[in-house]
Design a protein around this motif. Structure first.
Motif, PDB file in Angstrom:
ATOM      1  N   PHE A 183     -12.019  13.777 -16.313  1.00 18.03           N
ATOM      2  CA  PHE A 183     -11.183  12.756 -16.957  1.00 18.03           C
ATOM      3  C   PHE A 183      -9.842  12.614 -16.237  1.00 18.03           C
ATOM      4  N   LEU A 184      -9.226  13.752 -15.872  1.00 14.25           N
ATOM      5  CA  LEU A 184      -7.958  13.712 -15.146  1.00 14.25           C
ATOM      6  C   LEU A 184      -8.126  13.028 -13.791  1.00 14.25           C
ATOM      7  N   VAL A 185      -9.258  13.266 -13.153  1.00 14.44           N
ATOM      8  CA  VAL A 185      -9.551  12.593 -11.885  1.00 14.44           C
ATOM      9  C   VAL A 185      -9.618  11.082 -12.099  1.00 14.44           C
ATOM     10  N   GLY A 186     -10.234  10.654 -13.193  1.00 12.53           N
ATOM     11  CA  GLY A 186     -10.320   9.232 -13.501  1.00 12.53           C
ATOM     12  C   GLY A 186      -8.947   8.602 -13.687  1.00 12.53           C
ATOM     13  N   VAL A 187      -8.043   9.309 -14.351  1.00 18.57           N
ATOM     14  CA  VAL A 187      -6.677   8.801 -14.533  1.00 18.57           C
ATOM     15  C   VAL A 187      -5.986   8.609 -13.183  1.00 18.57           C
ATOM     16  N   ASN A 188      -6.174   9.568 -12.292  1.00 15.50           N
ATOM     17  CA  ASN A 188      -5.566   9.467 -10.964  1.00 15.50           C
ATOM     18  C   ASN A 188      -6.127   8.277 -10.178  1.00 15.50           C
ATOM     19  N   ILE A 189      -7.419   8.030 -10.348  1.00 14.87           N
ATOM     20  CA  ILE A 189      -8.047   6.907  -9.648  1.00 14.87           C
ATOM     21  C   ILE A 189      -7.505   5.576 -10.176  1.00 14.87           C
ATOM     22  N   VAL A 190      -7.228   5.488 -11.476  1.00 10.72           N
ATOM     23  CA  VAL A 190      -6.651   4.265 -12.044  1.00 10.72           C
ATOM     24  C   VAL A 190      -5.326   3.942 -11.362  1.00 10.72           C
ATOM     25  N   TRP A 191      -4.510   4.950 -11.139  1.00 17.54           N
ATOM     26  CA  TRP A 191      -3.212   4.749 -10.491  1.00 17.54           C
ATOM     27  C   TRP A 191      -3.389   4.209  -9.072  1.00 17.54           C
ATOM     28  N   THR A 192      -4.342   4.766  -8.337  1.00  7.55           N
ATOM     29  CA  THR A 192      -4.601   4.294  -6.976  1.00  7.55           C
ATOM     30  C   THR A 192      -5.066   2.835  -6.983  1.00  7.55           C
ATOM     31  N   GLY A 193      -5.946   2.492  -7.914  1.00  6.71           N
ATOM     32  CA  GLY A 193      -6.424   1.120  -8.010  1.00  6.71           C
ATOM     33  C   GLY A 193      -5.302   0.146  -8.325  1.00  6.71           C
ATOM     34  N   TRP A 194      -4.389   0.543  -9.198  1.00  2.00           N
ATOM     35  CA  TRP A 194      -3.256  -0.320  -9.553  1.00  2.00           C
ATOM     36  C   TRP A 194      -2.380  -0.583  -8.327  1.00  2.00           C
ATOM     37  N   ARG A 195      -2.141   0.444  -7.534  1.00  2.00           N
ATOM     38  CA  ARG A 195      -1.303   0.277  -6.337  1.00  2.00           C
ATOM     39  C   ARG A 195      -1.954  -0.686  -5.350  1.00  2.00           C
ATOM     40  N   LEU A 196      -3.267  -0.588  -5.173  1.00  2.00           N
ATOM     41  CA  LEU A 196      -3.953  -1.484  -4.235  1.00  2.00           C
ATOM     42  C   LEU A 196      -3.889  -2.933  -4.709  1.00  2.00           C
ATOM     43  N   ILE A 197      -4.081  -3.151  -6.000  1.00  2.00           N
ATOM     44  CA  ILE A 197      -4.024  -4.517  -6.538  1.00  2.00           C
ATOM     45  C   ILE A 197      -2.616  -5.075  -6.395  1.00  2.00           C
ATOM     46  N   ARG A 198      -1.614  -4.242  -6.629  1.00  2.00           N
ATOM     47  CA  ARG A 198      -0.225  -4.703  -6.494  1.00  2.00           C
ATOM     48  C   ARG A 198       0.079  -5.091  -5.052  1.00  2.00           C
ATOM     49  N   GLU A 199      -0.357  -4.284  -4.092  1.00  2.00           N
ATOM     50  CA  GLU A 199      -0.092  -4.588  -2.690  1.00  2.00           C
ATOM     51  C   GLU A 199      -0.803  -5.865  -2.247  1.00  2.00           C
ATOM     52  N   SER A 200      -2.041  -6.060  -2.693  1.00  2.00           N
ATOM     53  CA  SER A 200      -2.763  -7.265  -2.302  1.00  2.00           C
ATOM     54  C   SER A 200      -2.137  -8.504  -2.923  1.00  2.00           C
ATOM     55  N   THR A 201      -1.646  -8.383  -4.152  1.00  2.00           N
ATOM     56  CA  THR A 201      -0.993  -9.515  -4.810  1.00  2.00           C
ATOM     57  C   THR A 201       0.285  -9.889  -4.083  1.00  2.00           C
ATOM     58  N   GLU A 202       1.040  -8.889  -3.660  1.00  2.00           N
ATOM     59  CA  GLU A 202       2.269  -9.165  -2.907  1.00  2.00           C
ATOM     60  C   GLU A 202       1.951  -9.914  -1.617  1.00  2.00           C
ATOM     61  N   GLY A 203       0.855  -9.542  -0.964  1.00  2.00           N
ATOM     62  CA  GLY A 203       0.477 -10.228   0.272  1.00  2.00           C
ATOM     63  C   GLY A 203       0.128 -11.679   0.036  1.00  2.00           C
ATOM     64  N   LEU A 204      -0.581 -11.960  -1.057  1.00  2.00           N
ATOM     65  CA  LEU A 204      -0.935 -13.337  -1.372  1.00  2.00           C
ATOM     66  C   LEU A 204       0.293 -14.155  -1.757  1.00  2.00           C
ATOM     67  N   MET A 205       1.361 -13.473  -2.169  1.00  2.00           N
ATOM     68  CA  MET A 205       2.597 -14.160  -2.545  1.00  2.00           C
ATOM     69  C   MET A 205       3.547 -14.315  -1.355  1.00  2.00           C
ATOM     70  N   ASP A 206       3.049 -14.141  -0.132  1.00  2.00           N
ATOM     71  CA  ASP A 206       3.863 -14.295   1.080  1.00  2.00           C
ATOM     72  C   ASP A 206       5.070 -13.356   1.089  1.00  2.00           C
ATOM     73  N   ILE A 207       4.807 -12.070   0.901  1.00  2.00           N
ATOM     74  CA  ILE A 207       5.878 -11.092   0.925  1.00  2.00           C
ATOM     75  C   ILE A 207       6.499 -11.038   2.321  1.00  2.00           C
ATOM     76  N   SER A 208       7.802 -10.778   2.367  1.00  2.00           N
ATOM     77  CA  SER A 208       8.487 -10.713   3.651  1.00  2.00           C
ATOM     78  C   SER A 208       8.130  -9.435   4.392  1.00  2.00           C
ATOM     79  N   MET A 209       8.409  -9.403   5.670  1.00  2.00           N
ATOM     80  CA  MET A 209       8.187  -8.197   6.459  1.00  2.00           C
ATOM     81  C   MET A 209       9.124  -7.095   5.975  1.00  2.00           C
ATOM     82  N   PRO A 210       8.828  -5.828   6.251  1.00  2.00           N
ATOM     83  CA  PRO A 210       9.709  -4.732   5.833  1.00  2.00           C
ATOM     84  C   PRO A 210      11.135  -4.911   6.355  1.00  2.00           C
ATOM     85  N   LYS A 211      12.090  -4.343   5.627  1.00  2.00           N
ATOM     86  CA  LYS A 211      13.504  -4.503   5.990  1.00  2.00           C
ATOM     87  C   LYS A 211      13.793  -4.023   7.406  1.00  2.00           C
TER      88      LYS A 211
END
Length: 321
Positions: A183-211
């Protein structure tokens, strides 16, 4: 011109790794009966589905620009990363559901040593492939490869947690430790999935290059700043592994078109030489025209002539270029 690279060879590597690890983990689960090892095998099935999605995305992203896609197809990588993030969520839900069921109905684990040995071999395969994908993702600035590498590395940590849980069950004979770890492993996997979705969404929103990249471009442009030449409205964006930037070049209105064009060519050559592969667009404007200023609400600042003089201790307004 930016090159569109076919990175699908890395997807084939990921698919091969998924097939191998699924086989090994299913064998480990059948030998031991551990729900932790079953959850680990379930995540590897998700890895296989995600790897196929990665292959499709990389094939699409490698397609050259055409009459309907003037800037290419590189944003396909963001869809792949989003799909992979959602697949990770599905895996996590399956793992946590199975863990709860096994917690309520605990069962003994058998052949712990052999099962763990097989699981460790599977983790080693995933770990090696994850390192290759993460390095390739950084080298080619591919969100898809980075996401797949992170996914596989998450699987490695998942397997490590499962191995510890199964080992503890074998040593203590407390059977509910197995589903708790799962179960704890599943919780950790949820966090990883959230980060990937957030990064892909930022890319679709034309995020700027790193500072740091914006700062590097601004530093190159500042070399051309004089009492007559200024820059502003530096804006950047990422599209898959492609990088785009645009900047306004302000020069005296009395300059000839040829002279302004020569300056722009020098600027673009310097950025390509010192920064690397990027599609840079320079817009030439007369510095005396009020319409040349205040174009955009957001831009990366570039030092003015007075700023550069102040940095070197010269008084503002000095006319030396």
């Amino acid at each position: 011109m930016q090159q569109t690279r076919d990175l699908s060879r890395f997807a084939y590597l990921s698919i091969a790794a998924a097939v191998v690890t699924i086989t090994l983990k299913v064998i480990a689960w059948r030998i031991t009966g551990s729900v932790g090892l079953l959850s680990d095998a379930a995540e590897s099935v998700v890895n296989l589905v995600a790897a196929v999605a990665v292959l499709i995305a990389l094939k699409v992203a490698a397609m050259p620009a055409d009459k309907n896609h003037h800037f290419g197809h590189t944003k396909a990588e963001y869809f792949s990363a989003a799909i992979e993030g959602m697949m990770i969520f599905v895996a996590a839900l399956v793992i946590m559901y199975t863990a709860i069921e096994r917690f309520l109905n605990p069962r003994p684990i058998e052949n712990v040593g052999l099962g763990l040995a097989i699981s460790v071999v599977a983790s080693a395969v995933n770990g090696a492939v994850a390192v290759v994908l993460l390095r390739a993702g950084r080298r080619y600035r591919s969100l898809t490869l980075t996401a797949d590498g992170k996914h596989l590395m998450t699987d490695v940590w998942t397997s490590a947690g499962v191995v510890v849980g199964v080992l503890l069950v074998g040593l203590t004979h407390v059977e509910r430790l197995d589903p708790i770890i799962a179960f704890l492993v599943g919780v950790n996997i949820v966090w990883t999935g959230w980060r990937l979705i957030r990064e892909s969404t930022e890319g679709l929103m034309d995020i700027s290059m790193p500072k740091e990249d914006n700062r590097a471009i601004a530093e190159i442009l500042s070399r051309f700043v004089t009492s007559e030449v200024h820059f502003h409205a530096l804006r950047t964006r990422l599209s898959g592994h492609h990088r785009f930037a645009e900047v306004h070049v302000l020069v005296p209105g009395a300059w000839t078109v040829q002279r302004g064009h020569d300056l722009v060519e020098e600027v673009e050559e310097a950025v390509h030489r010192d920064f690397g592969e990027i599609a840079l667009t320079c817009h030439l404007e007369p510095s005396e025209d009020p319409r040349a200023y205040g174009d955009y609400a957001a831009e990366f600042p570039i030092p003015t002539h007075d700023d550069l003089l102040a940095q070197h201790g010269a008084p503002k307004g000095d006319d030396q270029g």
